[in-house]
Design an enzyme around this catalytic site. Structure first.
Site, PDB file in Angstrom:
ATOM      1  N   GLU A   8       0.815  -1.221   0.000  1.00 15.43           N
ATOM      2  CA  GLU A   8       0.000   0.000   0.000  1.00 15.43           C
ATOM      3  C   GLU A   8       0.850   1.274   0.000  1.00 15.43           C
ATOM      4  OE1 GLU A   8      -4.132  -1.532   1.966  1.00 15.43           O
ATOM      5  OE2 GLU A   8      -2.502  -1.100   3.356  1.00 15.43           O
TER       6      GLU A   8
ATOM      7  N   GLU B 237      -4.839  -9.963   0.014  1.00 11.13           N
ATOM      8  CA  GLU B 237      -5.609  -9.806   1.249  1.00 11.13           C
ATOM      9  C   GLU B 237      -7.084  -9.984   0.906  1.00 11.13           C
ATOM     10  OE1 GLU B 237      -4.957  -6.170   3.426  1.00 11.13           O
ATOM     11  OE2 GLU B 237      -2.764  -6.293   3.199  1.00 11.13           O
TER      12      GLU B 237
END
Length: 958
Positions: free
Chosen positions: A409, A485
């Site tokens: 991220e 994820e």
């Protein structure tokens, strides 16, 4: 202009030694772990007089190394998920910069050789400046990366040596370590002094390939000095740099983690290695290990302990690995940094595929639309490439590491491309992964987070939305996909696991995923009166925090498995056992490269929940990816509802579990329950003043409420629609239902009695249930009768009156019973909780729990503890006697020592206290759970519409 502080530097540590593999050497090593002298300050600009060996530190405190100072009373922990707790002004950090000064005196042991020595810090958060005997050795950055310094010139062979370290909480490195975890500081991994003998081995690189077509292995071991490589089991005795071809080796995989012991030696030093032969390739758009497509049954793992934070011990790591193996997990993503080196050794030994992630995340820059993001700022290039270099060099020899991840991220940008170029050149044997740049221009594997089932299926079919650049689009479509994820395991849930796994097992391009995440990060705390609980964001006075979003794991902080982990074990089963519909079973081996000879197959027959027969099935050694049909055993006759349970268990002890450990199971209905008999003619109603007596029950003639059942005081039924919202209902990063429910007034329903009709053989009570300021509501009709003198029948019919939008939280009725009825037995699904899209690990059986045991202690109190598919349940007391409820069709059961409203008001489990009553809730349905705390909401089949419903129940006294 004042000089920039040492901790506000973009550059990697200038005097650190080049990164190298983490090696097990026979050269002397002195652990400096233990109690160090410690001084805490709120700023980083204090005097440096403490760095000299003669400084008097007698008045300083003592602090363990490894540890975090916040967990020992200095400063306080703070949690943010995305937001930086300081202004974005790189490389500058606030003047208020909590700082720890450390000192440690040691003497070299007898026999310590003269010559070169290295001082190694395995991890210090976030940056450190290091002196030895007053000589500055350098500084560290990269909190979860090892840093080594040349200590030779400063080390005293005789007398005391003093290490002095200044550690700051905030540094330039903090900008690239925004990793959804507690901000915790200090020397949290070990510190060692390493002797470096002349002619010794500085670095070793192992290349151990496997040819799945021939079974041959290829071994090349390189070192930074000439040495001999010996693998006695394979007869290898070769020079470093020499390629040895072996006609037959046993390969390493997560299922069969075969390791060969090896040494690399010179005349002055020997390094011990554990070598695993395996080859990772992308072939035809599919990721393979040893020529076979791999399916990741994975979890994301932060390092965590509720008392020690990220200062984890070997036992903590071993607990994690064993629990993963016991719950059918075969892969770990080291979110979002390289783990302790020992963890990777355990993954090699026990068998887990690893996605090894660089110590990089800049998520908080998304709050300012990625302006100034370090991933695309040329000032950061050297530092980020250095972080990737230190990750790869430290961990390059582990066969468990099958993918490198550039980080997490951090948007996209030139520095990620530079990291990828370096890694690909240095280690072409492992593909690269990075999720946040969806063009995939710098990686080899396409990965995404928290996609819906429909989006994942589109990718599996190759029908995902195209990229604007046709060349990049074509390249990405040729990549394997990993759901890096998914299924956010926060609080009650996650729901919908089976739907994802079905897709992963259907489409070759979909190679599994990693559930977020392994463990709740609750820190152990106590109330003023000594009761223990686990604290989350905001519990330490943080002004900026993200609450209990830090508690999103499959394990509770004390490493107790949650219901979500039990469901994941079921979904991840490597063996599928299914009924064929023609009196047999199909057993499918989903292993990558193992047969089924290590498993025994056992069956149990239950009649109305009672075991009446058991035995073993002969399945044989089914090859990987193959199926076999097995006939059912000859079963004895049964008289009630019968189920056959077949379990695949370990035939012998494994390092991670004992023989008999269940790997997979299925339950097959053998005989349906007897159809309910028509009720007999009801017993007549008897009036007694303002009361109505009906069989064993006594109703209030005015309100129609049941006030007594046999000798027990009762209050109910009351229509129950509200549930204490789950983390997924609140959905901090998804589509939240809780605000919609509260806006509709479902948490504040009012009940208006319309009428009570007392007939000769029954009572009918009609109630309208609706929120204030709305014209929509529910009509509940309670029809009472007594089919026998000791039984009371209740039929609840619920209809929608007006406009009441769905989905509803739940729909059922609640009774208040005496609090000393605190034991529950039921025949239905169990033993754990279950909701429409969870409870996959539950089976139909006869179960017993105390009321206290039925509560699931999620860190943030929320809806929990429901048992599904219940045929009957009894609530009894320790002194004997109680109440039994039977359903003419299965119902949901919840039994609590407090109400749903009290559960809703609580912020921690310690806020809940039994109120003296036992609250029995019987439901016709619940809304699903989903994964909307971060990801998709409840799938349509599991939504509870605002629609007519019925409960048909029978109550009796025990």
């Amino acid at each position: 202009m004042s000089e920039r502080p040492w901790y506000e530097s973009f550059a990697p540590p200038p005097t650190a030694r080049p990164p190298r593999a983490w090696l097990d050497s026979d050269a002397p090593r002195l652990s400096l772990d233990g109690l160090w002298r410690f001084r805490y300050a709120e700023r980083a600009d204090g005097p440096l007089d403490f760095t000299g060996p003669a400084f008097d530190d007698e008045g300083w405190d003592r602090l363990p190394v490894p540890s975090h100072w916040q967990l020992h009373g200095y400063g306080a922990p703070a949690y943010t998920n995305i937001t930086y707790p300081f202004p974005l002004d790189p490389p500058h950090v606030p003047d208020e910069n909590p700082t720890g000064d450390y000192r440690h005196a040691f003497r070299l042991p007898d026999g310590w050789p003269g010559g070169p020595a290295v001082l190694r810090f395995a991890g210090a958060d976030s940056a450190a400046r290091v002196w030895l005997n007053g000589v500055e050795l350098g500084r560290t950055t990269g909190s979860r990366l090892a840093t080594e310094f040349d200590a030779t010139g400063a080390l005293r062979p005789d007398g005391d040596n003093v290490v002095a370290v200044r550690v700051v909480q905030w540094s330039a490195g903090s900008y690239v370590e925004d990793q959804d975890m507690w901000w915790l500081s200090g020397i949290f991994r070990s510190v060692d002094l390493l002797a470096r003998p002349e002619g010794g081995i500085g670095d070793v690189e192992v290349s151990a390939g496997y040819d799945h077509r021939t079974g041959a292995g290829t071994l090349t071991v390189r070192a930074d000095t000439p040495a001999r490589v010996r693998v006695p089991e394979l007869g290898v005795d070769a020079a470093t740099g020499e390629t040895v071809r072996l006609p037959l080796v046993e390969p390493w995989s997560a299922e069969r983690p075969r390791l060969y012991d090896a040494t690399v030696g010179t005349g002055t030093e020997t390094v011990t290695l554990r070598i695993g032969f395996r080859t990772v390739r992308i072939d035809g758009g599919v990721l393979t290990v040893n020529g076979r497509p791999v399916l990741f049954r994975g979890v994301n793992r932060h390092e965590f302990h509720p008392d020690r934070g990220r200062a984890v011990t070997e036992e903590d790591m071993l607990d994690d690995v064993r629990l993963m193996k016991q719950h059918n997990v075969n892969a770990v993503r080291t979110s979002h940094y390289p783990p302790h080196p020992r963890f990777l050794e355990l993954c090699d030994e026990y068998g887990l595929y690893v996605v090894d992630e660089c110590d990089l995340e800049t998520h908080g820059y998304g709050e300012v639309r990625w302006r100034g993001n370090p991933a695309d700022d040329p000032r950061w290039e050297a530092a980020l490439v250095d972080r990737m270099r230190r990750t790869v060099e430290r961990d390059k020899n582990h066969p468990s590491v099958v993918l490198w991840s550039l980080g997490n991220e951090s948007g996209s940008g030139r520095n990620l491309a530079a990291m990828a170029r370096w890694a690909r050149h240095r280690d072409p044997s492992r593909p690269l992964l990075y999720e946040r740049d969806w063009t995939c221009r710098d990686v080899d594997v396409y990965s995404r987070m928290y996609l819906t089932v429909a989006e994942v299926e589109a990718i599996g079919r190759g029908e995902e939305a195209p990229l604007p650049d046709p060349a990049l689009d074509a390249r990405r479509r040729g990549m394997p996909f990993v759901h890096v994820e998914y299924a956010h395991a926060m609080g009650n849930g996650p729901g919908g696991l089976a739907e994802y796994q079905r897709l992963y097992e259907t489409y070759p391009r979909l190679q599994g995923g990693f559930v977020w995440e392994w463990i709740d990060h609750g820190l152990r705390a106590r109330t003023p009166d000594g009761r223990e609980y686990f604290a989350y964001g905001g519990d330490f006075g943080e002004v900026l925090h993200d609450g209990n979003f830090v508690a999103d794991g499959l394990l509770f902080p004390d490493r107790t498995p949650s219901p979500g982990l039990l469901d994941l074990k079921k979904v991840y089963e490597p063996v599928r056992i299914d009924a064929t519909g023609d009196g047999g079973l199909t057993v499918r081996n989903g292993h990558l490269d193992s047969g089924l000879s290590h498993l025994d197959f056992q069956w149990t027959l239950e009649d109305d929940g009672e075991v009446v027969a058991r035995g073993a099935l002969e399945v044989g050694d089914v090859p990987p990816g193959q199926s076999v049909r097995v006939g059912l055993p000859a079963l004895p006759a049964t008289g009630g509802e019968a189920h056959l349970t077949v379990r695949a268990v370990l035939a012998a002890d494994e390092p991670w579990a004992k023989a008999g450990h269940e790997v997979a199971a299925t339950q097959v209905p053998v005989r349906a329950a007897r159809p309910p008999q028509p009720p007999p003619a009801p017993v007549a109603v008897r009036r007694d003043g303002g009361l109505v007596r009906l069989g064993p029950g006594v109703l209030d003639g005015r309100t129609g409420r049941l006030v007594r059942l046999g000798g027990w005081d009762v209050d109910g039924p009351r229509l129950q629609v509200w549930r204490a919202p789950t983390d997924n209902d609140r959905a901090p990063h998804g589509q939240a239902l809780e605000p919609l429910w509260r806006a509709a007034g479902l948490d504040r329903l009012t009940h208006r009695l319309r009428d009570v009709t007392v007939g000769g053989d029954g009572v009918v009570v009609r109630v309208r249930v609706a929120p204030a300021s709305s014209d929509g509501g529910l009509l509940a009709t309670y029809s009472w009768s007594a089919p026998a003198g000791d039984r009371l029948r209740l039929v609840v019919d619920v209809d929608v009156d007006g406009d009441l939008p769905g989905p509803l939280p739940m729909l059922g009725v609640r009774f208040a019973l005496p609090g000393d009825l605190d034991e529950v037995e039921w025949f239905g699904r169990g033993p754990g909780e279950a909701y429409p899209d969870t409870g996959l690990a539950t089976r139909v059986g006869r179960w017993f729990r105390t009321v206290a045991d039925l509560q699931t202690p999620y860190l943030f109190p929320q809806e929990n503890g429901r048992r599904a598919g219940v045929r009957w349940a009894s609530v009894t007391g320790g002194q004997g006697g109680g109440v039994r409820v039977d359903g003419r069709s299965p119902f949901g059961l919840t039994v609590r020592p407090w109400t749903a409203e009290a559960l809703d008001r609580a912020a921690h489990p310690t806020d809940l206290a039994p109120d003296g009553r036992t609250w029995l809730t019987l439901d016709a349905g619940h809304n699903g759970i989903g994964s909307a705390s971060c990801g998709p909401g409840v799938l349509p089949p599991y939504l509870l519409p605002a629609a007519p419903a019925r409960l048909d129940l029978e109550l009796r006294v025990l």
